[in-house]
Design an enzyme around this catalytic site. Structure first.
Site, PDB file in Angstrom:
ATOM      1  CE  LYS A  78      -4.404   0.776   0.036  1.00 26.66           C
ATOM      2  NZ  LYS A  78      -5.522  -0.097  -0.402  1.00 26.66           N
ATOM      3  CG  ASP A 104      -7.190   3.082  -1.185  1.00 25.17           C
ATOM      4  OD1 ASP A 104      -7.584   1.918  -1.120  1.00 25.17           O
ATOM      5  OD2 ASP A 104      -7.388   3.899  -0.254  1.00 25.17           O
TER       6      ASP A 104
HETATM    7  O1  2IT Z   1      -8.005  -1.604  -1.165  1.00 27.13           O
HETATM    8  C1  2IT Z   1      -7.838  -2.125  -2.291  1.00 27.13           C
HETATM    9  O2  2IT Z   1      -7.953  -3.340  -2.465  1.00 27.13           O
HETATM   10  C2  2IT Z   1      -7.506  -1.252  -3.398  1.00 27.13           C
HETATM   11  N1  2IT Z   1      -7.405  -0.048  -3.193  1.00 27.13           N
HETATM   12  C3  2IT Z   1      -7.232  -1.817  -4.761  1.00 27.13           C
HETATM   13  C4  2IT Z   1      -5.819  -2.260  -4.878  1.00 27.13           C
HETATM   14  C5  2IT Z   1      -5.394  -2.703  -6.249  1.00 27.13           C
HETATM   15  O3  2IT Z   1      -4.206  -2.995  -6.389  1.00 27.13           O
HETATM   16  O4  2IT Z   1      -6.214  -2.750  -7.175  1.00 27.13           O
END
Ligand code: 2IT
Length: 447
Positions: free
Chosen positions: A124, A164
């Site tokens: 993240k 996100d």
């Molecule tokens: O919280 C999540 O799963 C996302 N923001 C998507 C992450 C992604 O790599 O598509």
């Protein structure tokens, strides 16, 4: 393993990192029993290793705003766990972003990605950059400046970010443009959530919301219910709320509320396609006000300042906005108003007190890491298409997403069915995700 002991040690090492500690505690509590049946995990200190991120990059991001003033933000990328594949997870641009928030999200992402059935580790990232009130030009300059550093952390086989909160197609475009400029590498696989014309997958923007509704359908079916004609309260009006509103309406549900940081819009006759389309304009405006919906559709949407979506009577609550957005008091208000199901779509959208209240009062509840996994799953499908240099049809992607959500639901049932036959989806999701990551870590030694 003793949860209390591990949590005490973690609190000492990471004082005040509340969201992170909350996310870890929830998982450890639900896996404790299963974990203690596996002495080989204890011996390899799987839990102690799993709760710490592999590494965190922190960097300064400087950019110049429209007035010519120099701005300073902090950027991060948390690479949490790569046991089952390259780091994968979104970027969050929000003024409240801290290392604690991104560590909780990276930790959750690790288990969520394990549930998707695809080989993706957890990561993240993001920044305390606040998109509210920013012009398109400012967003572009910030994204470019952020990529000047992020470029050193990511790669198509190392770490693949996506969107996100505060990061959607526009931001991914600016980030990808700068990545290519810096690296002179023109593969399509280093970010997901790309535009359809430059390597994106059909349905990626809709996938989190669509997947959440597919999961909800399976959960309702298992409980002998269905979604037709049910009143649904949704929080937020961003990308996730948009996809969820579309699919909920398409499946015959009636979306009676959406909300924002400024208050709630009640929509007694149910949200229309025109209103769903308008959500996109609201997001693009960077005003962050749900009141704009009521201004645009007077008579159809009624705005109340300072109230949450949980104040509107509904059958099903779908938190789609931010962590800890639904408190125990909100859960009580929902129940008092007739709500009997809550599928958490936002990451850790419900406070622990709310989850316990739902579970102790017979309200169906499923956690974000299962319900919202369709987003990252479709990111995984985007990576597959990129690696094969092709694009799948809408039908193909939708079928795969459908199958993945069904299989996540099955995993929850497998690991979460209680002696009385009901399903504890929190336990089910946590145990299923944990077992896969733990096994992968064990197989690969102490690294
Ligand atoms: O919280 C999540 O799963 C996302 N923001 C998507 C992450 C992604 O790599 O598509």
């Amino acid at each position: 393993m003793e949860v209390k002991k591990i949590m005490q040690a973690l609190e000492q090492k990471h004082p005040g990192e509340l969201e992170y500690l909350q996310a870890v505690q929830e998982v450890l509590e639900s896996i404790e029993e299963v974990y203690n049946q596996h002495p080989e995990y204890e011996k390899a200190k799987i839990v102690e290793r799993m709760v710490e991120p592999d590494r965190i990059f922190t960097f300064r991001v400087n950019w110049v705003d429209d007035k010519g003033e120099v701005q300073t933000n902090i950027g991060y990328r948390v690479q949490f766990n790569c046991a089952i594949g390259p780091y994968k997870g979104g970027l969050r641009f929000h003024k409240a972003v801290t290392p604690s928030m991104l560590k909780f999200l990276g930790f959750e992402q690790t288990f969520k990605n394990a549930l998707t059935t695809l080989p993706m580790g957890g990561g993240k990232g993001g920044s305390d950059f606040d998109p509210v009130g920013k012009s398109d030009a400012e967003i572009m300059r910030f994204c470019q400046a952020y990529m000047l550093e992020l470029v050193h952390c990511i790669g198509p086989d190392q770490d693949i970010p996506a969107g996100d909160v505060g990061v959607g197609g526009r931001e991914i475009g600016f980030l990808n443009g700068m990545y290519q400029k810096l690296t002179r590498e023109y593969h399509t696989g280093v970010l997901t959530g790309k535009g359809l014309e430059w390597g994106g997958s059909i349905f990626r923007p809709e996938a989190t919301g669509y997947g959440a509704l597919y999961f909800t359908e399976h959960l309702l079916k298992k409980a002998g219910k269905d979604i037709k004609g049910k009143k649904i309260a949704i929080s937020g009006f961003g990308n996730v709320a948009w996809g969820a509103s579309q699919k909920a309406t398409e499946l015959g549900g009636k979306v009676v509320a959406i909300s924002g940081p400024d208050g709630v819009c009640e929509i007694p006759e149910g949200i229309t396609n025109e209103m769903i389309d308008y959500m996109l304009e609201m997001r693009a405006s960077n005003r962050n006000k749900v009141e704009d919906m009521a201004t645009k559709f007077p008579g159809k949407a009624k705005f109340t300042a300072g109230k949450k979506a949980w104040s509107i009577p509904c059958d099903i609550a779908l938190p789609c906005a931010f962590q800890n957005e639904l408190s125990e008091d909100d859960a009580k208000e929902l129940k008092a108003n007739g709500c009997w199901c809550c599928c958490e779509v936002s990451n850790m959208g419900c406070q622990p007190g709310a989850i316990h209240f739902f579970q102790n009062n017979g309200i169906l509840f499923a956690p974000g890491k299962a319900v919202n996994a369709g987003g990252v799953a479709t990111s995984g499908l985007e990576m597959t298409q990129n690696a094969a240099h092709l694009s799948w049809s809408a039908e193909e992607v939708n079928n795969k997403l459908h199958w993945i959500m069904e299989s996540i639901h099955e995993q929850c049932v497998k690991f979460g069915t209680q002696p009385d036959g009901t399903v504890d989806y929190v336990k089910g999701a946590n145990i299923a995700g944990f077992m896969k990551v733990a096994k992968a870590m064990l197989d690969q030694g102490i690294v």
